[in-house]
Design an enzyme around this catalytic site. Structure first.
Site, PDB file in Angstrom:
ATOM      1  N   GLU A   1       3.371  -3.181  -0.805  1.00 40.55           N
ATOM      2  CA  GLU A   1       2.013  -3.513  -1.205  1.00 40.55           C
ATOM      3  C   GLU A   1       1.840  -3.275  -2.696  1.00 40.55           C
ATOM      4  O   GLU A   1       2.173  -2.212  -3.202  1.00 40.55           O
ATOM      5  CB  GLU A   1       1.020  -2.629  -0.427  1.00 40.55           C
ATOM      6  CG  GLU A   1      -0.410  -2.722  -0.885  1.00 40.55           C
ATOM      7  CD  GLU A   1      -1.008  -4.091  -0.688  1.00 40.55           C
ATOM      8  OE1 GLU A   1      -1.534  -4.642  -1.654  1.00 40.55           O
ATOM      9  OE2 GLU A   1      -0.917  -4.617   0.440  1.00 40.55           O
ATOM     10  N   LEU A   2       1.343  -4.278  -3.419  1.00 43.81           N
ATOM     11  CA  LEU A   2       1.225  -4.168  -4.865  1.00 43.81           C
ATOM     12  C   LEU A   2      -0.219  -4.182  -5.343  1.00 43.81           C
ATOM     13  O   LEU A   2      -0.477  -4.388  -6.527  1.00 43.81           O
ATOM     14  CB  LEU A   2       2.007  -5.307  -5.531  1.00 43.81           C
ATOM     15  CG  LEU A   2       3.507  -5.297  -5.252  1.00 43.81           C
ATOM     16  CD1 LEU A   2       4.166  -6.504  -5.881  1.00 43.81           C
ATOM     17  CD2 LEU A   2       4.135  -4.024  -5.795  1.00 43.81           C
TER      18      LEU A   2
ATOM     19  N   CYS B   1      -3.342   2.087  -8.814  1.00 44.61           N
ATOM     20  CA  CYS B   1      -3.286   1.175  -7.668  1.00 44.61           C
ATOM     21  C   CYS B   1      -3.950   1.766  -6.433  1.00 44.61           C
ATOM     22  O   CYS B   1      -4.304   1.033  -5.516  1.00 44.61           O
ATOM     23  CB  CYS B   1      -1.844   0.792  -7.374  1.00 44.61           C
ATOM     24  SG  CYS B   1      -0.779   2.183  -6.966  1.00 44.61           S
TER      25      CYS B   1
ATOM     26  N   GLU C   1      -9.691  -6.237  -6.775  1.00 50.32           N
ATOM     27  CA  GLU C   1      -9.292  -4.986  -7.421  1.00 50.32           C
ATOM     28  C   GLU C   1     -10.060  -4.820  -8.729  1.00 50.32           C
ATOM     29  O   GLU C   1      -9.895  -5.626  -9.637  1.00 50.32           O
ATOM     30  CB  GLU C   1      -7.807  -5.025  -7.773  1.00 50.32           C
ATOM     31  CG  GLU C   1      -6.868  -4.933  -6.621  1.00 50.32           C
ATOM     32  CD  GLU C   1      -5.435  -4.929  -7.142  1.00 50.32           C
ATOM     33  OE1 GLU C   1      -4.830  -3.848  -7.150  1.00 50.32           O
ATOM     34  OE2 GLU C   1      -4.939  -5.989  -7.547  1.00 50.32           O
TER      35      GLU C   1
END
Length: 195
Positions: free
Chosen positions: A4-5, A38, A132
């Protein structure tokens, strides 16, 4: 293996949870490194019984954060990576407030420094909620049940970390089972890294 990035990490605050501890943890989780992590805490789903008190406590703590030069050890929040990102975050804040979100604190920008910001009354389609942010911003949504919080948390294309504050073992185990995230932290914020 974690592939997951991306993330817009949720934090759930259950009805019986220590909501004050959750608010205090969010100060670090949402605003350390100017929210440029993140796994930075971004979306908060707090039981309606505590939403007002949680928001008030968090707002007081966030408003007291010192903004300035990152080389100054007394500074809590500094610049984001570049002017383009600072402008994008500011645009998303303005977009959200134009669509009905309530600005609790922050919202301003000076060059590459975005003021630590809390938005409430957000909706799922707002960029600050579904994308994000990668900046010093958290959103707060009041929920009526633990199940509703789980559903909202899972309403995302991202799935790196999630945090859950609860005093019920069955809710903790349920969250671990049902939250669609690589890591679920119980009675801690999702910005924690155990790896």
């Amino acid at each position: 293996v974690r592939l997951e990035l991306g993330s817009n990490a949720p934090l759930i605050v259950d009805e019986g949870a220590d909501w004050a501890a959750a608010a205090d943890a969010t100060v670090l989780g949402g605003f350390a490194q100017a929210g440029q992590s993140c796994v930075s805490t971004q979306r908060i789903f707090v039981h309606r019984a505590h939403a007002e008190a949680f928001t008030e406590r968090l707002a007081g703590r966030v408003a007291a954060l010192k903004i300035g030069d990152p080389l100054d050890d007394t500074v809590d929040v500094s610049a984001v990576i570049n002017l383009g990102e600072a402008e994008r975050i500011e645009e998303w804040i303005l977009e959200a407030t134009a669509q009905g979100a309530r600005l609790v604190t922050g919202g301003g920008r000076e060059n590459t420094v975005v003021a630590p910001t809390i938005l409430a009354d957000v909706t799922p389609e707002m960029s600050v909620q579904c994308r994000e942010v990668v900046g010093p911003l958290v959103t707060i949504v009041a929920v009526d049940s633990f199940d509703e919080a789980i559903e909202h948390a899972n309403d995302s294309v991202f799935g790196l970390n999630a945090g859950v504050f609860t005093n019920q073992l069955d809710h903790a185990l349920d969250a671990i089972d049902r939250l669609e995230f690589g890591s679920v932290y119980i009675n801690d914020e999702p910005t924690v890294r155990a790896d």
